[in-house]
Design a protein around this motif. Structure first.
Motif, PDB file in Angstrom:
ATOM      1  N   GLU A 148      75.737  -9.261  57.919  1.00  0.00           N
ATOM      2  CA  GLU A 148      75.283  -7.892  57.710  1.00  0.00           C
ATOM      3  C   GLU A 148      76.070  -7.220  56.581  1.00  0.00           C
ATOM      4  O   GLU A 148      75.501  -6.510  55.748  1.00  0.00           O
ATOM      5  N   LEU A 163      74.853  -8.576  53.270  1.00  0.00           N
ATOM      6  CA  LEU A 163      73.554  -8.014  52.921  1.00  0.00           C
ATOM      7  C   LEU A 163      73.676  -6.587  52.404  1.00  0.00           C
ATOM      8  O   LEU A 163      72.973  -6.189  51.472  1.00  0.00           O
ATOM      9  N   GLN A 164      74.575  -5.809  52.995  1.00  0.00           N
ATOM     10  CA  GLN A 164      74.798  -4.439  52.531  1.00  0.00           C
ATOM     11  C   GLN A 164      75.351  -4.432  51.106  1.00  0.00           C
ATOM     12  O   GLN A 164      74.938  -3.620  50.271  1.00  0.00           O
ATOM     13  N   GLU A 197      72.511  -5.399  48.727  1.00  0.00           N
ATOM     14  CA  GLU A 197      71.560  -4.303  48.557  1.00  0.00           C
ATOM     15  C   GLU A 197      72.127  -3.226  47.634  1.00  0.00           C
ATOM     16  O   GLU A 197      71.434  -2.720  46.745  1.00  0.00           O
ATOM     17  N   LYS A 198      73.390  -2.895  47.806  1.00  0.00           N
ATOM     18  CA  LYS A 198      74.029  -1.885  46.965  1.00  0.00           C
ATOM     19  C   LYS A 198      74.038  -2.333  45.508  1.00  0.00           C
ATOM     20  O   LYS A 198      73.713  -1.556  44.606  1.00  0.00           O
ATOM     21  N   MET A 244      71.999  -4.460  44.065  1.00  0.00           N
ATOM     22  CA  MET A 244      70.626  -4.448  43.566  1.00  0.00           C
ATOM     23  C   MET A 244      70.224  -3.025  43.170  1.00  0.00           C
ATOM     24  O   MET A 244      69.652  -2.810  42.101  1.00  0.00           O
ATOM     25  N   LEU A 245      70.528  -2.051  44.020  1.00  0.00           N
ATOM     26  CA  LEU A 245      70.195  -0.656  43.716  1.00  0.00           C
ATOM     27  C   LEU A 245      70.915  -0.178  42.460  1.00  0.00           C
ATOM     28  O   LEU A 245      70.323   0.507  41.617  1.00  0.00           O
ATOM     29  N   LEU A 303      61.921   1.554  42.885  1.00  0.00           N
ATOM     30  CA  LEU A 303      61.806   0.749  44.101  1.00  0.00           C
ATOM     31  C   LEU A 303      60.409   0.962  44.657  1.00  0.00           C
ATOM     32  O   LEU A 303      59.857   2.054  44.568  1.00  0.00           O
ATOM     33  N   TYR A 363      68.219   6.488  45.676  1.00  0.00           N
ATOM     34  CA  TYR A 363      68.768   5.804  46.834  1.00  0.00           C
ATOM     35  C   TYR A 363      70.267   5.606  46.775  1.00  0.00           C
ATOM     36  O   TYR A 363      70.880   5.225  47.755  1.00  0.00           O
TER      37      TYR A 363
END
Length: 55
Positions: A14, A17-18, A21-22, A24-25, A35, A52
């Motif tokens: 987890e 993944l966080q 994601e950060k 990628m943003l 997005l 985001y």
């Protein structure tokens, strides 16, 4: 695997993944990309990635 090992693995997954994601943003925001999101599974919206990211 024991219960503790499964919980530790799940926690690390987890967290990874966080982080992904950060990143990628952040990359999308730097390139000025949008997005594609859907909150209800029916309506699709394009939202700037910058919205985001935390201020």
């Amino acid at each position: 695997m024991s219960n503790k090992e499964v919980k530790d693995f799940t926690l690390k997954l987890e967290e990874g993944l966080q982080i992904a994601e950060k990143r990628m943003l952040e990359e999308k925001a730097l390139r000025g990309e949008d997005l594609i999101v859907s909150s209800d599974g029916k309506t699709i919206e394009r939202i700037p990635a910058r919205q985001y990211l935390p201020q």
